[in-house]
Write a protein that holds these residues in place. Structure first.
Motif, mmCIF file in Angstrom:
data_model
loop_
_atom_site.group_PDB
_atom_site.id
_atom_site.type_symbol
_atom_site.label_atom_id
_atom_site.label_comp_id
_atom_site.label_asym_id
_atom_site.label_seq_id
_atom_site.Cartn_x
_atom_site.Cartn_y
_atom_site.Cartn_z
ATOM 1 N N TRP A 18 0.859 -1.181 0.000
ATOM 2 C CA TRP A 18 0.000 0.000 0.000
ATOM 3 C C TRP A 18 0.897 1.232 0.000
ATOM 4 N N SER A 69 2.800 0.264 3.705
ATOM 5 C CA SER A 69 2.889 -1.089 4.256
ATOM 6 C C SER A 69 2.983 -2.090 3.129
ATOM 7 N N THR A 77 5.682 -8.709 7.094
ATOM 8 C CA THR A 77 4.993 -7.429 6.929
ATOM 9 C C THR A 77 5.951 -6.285 7.208
ATOM 10 N N TYR A 100 6.161 -1.896 7.586
ATOM 11 C CA TYR A 100 5.371 -0.685 7.818
ATOM 12 C C TYR A 100 6.276 0.532 7.846
ATOM 13 N N ILE A 151 -1.627 -4.836 7.804
ATOM 14 C CA ILE A 151 -1.876 -5.391 6.468
ATOM 15 C C ILE A 151 -2.136 -6.880 6.592
ATOM 16 N N LEU A 165 -5.863 -3.329 4.280
ATOM 17 C CA LEU A 165 -5.097 -2.446 5.152
ATOM 18 C C LEU A 165 -6.056 -1.886 6.193
ATOM 19 N N CYS A 193 -2.825 0.408 -4.063
ATOM 20 C CA CYS A 193 -2.139 -0.854 -3.844
ATOM 21 C C CYS A 193 -1.339 -1.183 -5.105
#
Length: 130
Positions: free
Chosen positions: A36, A49, A58, A60, A70, A81, A96
């Motif tokens: 994202w 993220s 993941t 961030y 996410i 998200l 995205c």
């Protein structure tokens, strides 16, 4: 043909929550690293993220750690998200993007340091305002 469609944007008050969805077609999200990104008015795009297919790691941005999460639903071919404790500075168009395979490290995804095709959605606007 790869298509990514974002859903869930809108107007929310400071401190509120929203969940964005990135629905994919033409690809299986379980084979793609999905990220994202957002672009606020007058600012450059920034990574928010990512969900890496490598061990489902993941990543961030520092500014959203602890507030955003996410996740992926393989059955629905969608990446989400979840955004909590939203702030006015989170106002932006959120996009995205999908890259085939693993990226393995955070900066490669959040900064899109990749080789190959990046598939983008058209974005959804989030406005955080009272």
């Amino acid at each position: 043909q790869v298509q990514l469609v974002e859903f869930g944007g809108g107007l929310v008050q400071p401190g509120g929550s929203l969940r964005l969805s990135c629905a994919a077609s033409g690809i299986g999200v379980n084979h793609y690293t999905i990220g994202w990104f957002r672009q606020a008015p007058g600012k450059e795009r920034e990574g928010v993220s990512c969900l890496d297919i490598e061990y489902d790691k993941t990543y961030y941005a520092e500014s959203v750690k602890g507030r955003f999460a996410i996740s992926r639903d393989n059955a629905n071919n969608t990446v989400y998200l979840e955004m909590n404790s939203l702030k006015p500075e989170n106002t932006a168009v959120y996009y995205c993007a999908a890259v085939h395979g693993a990226l393995s490290v955070q900066y490669r995804c959040l900064q899109l340091q990749v080789v190959g095709t990046i598939n983008w959605g058209k974005g959804t606007l989030i406005t955080v305002s009272s």
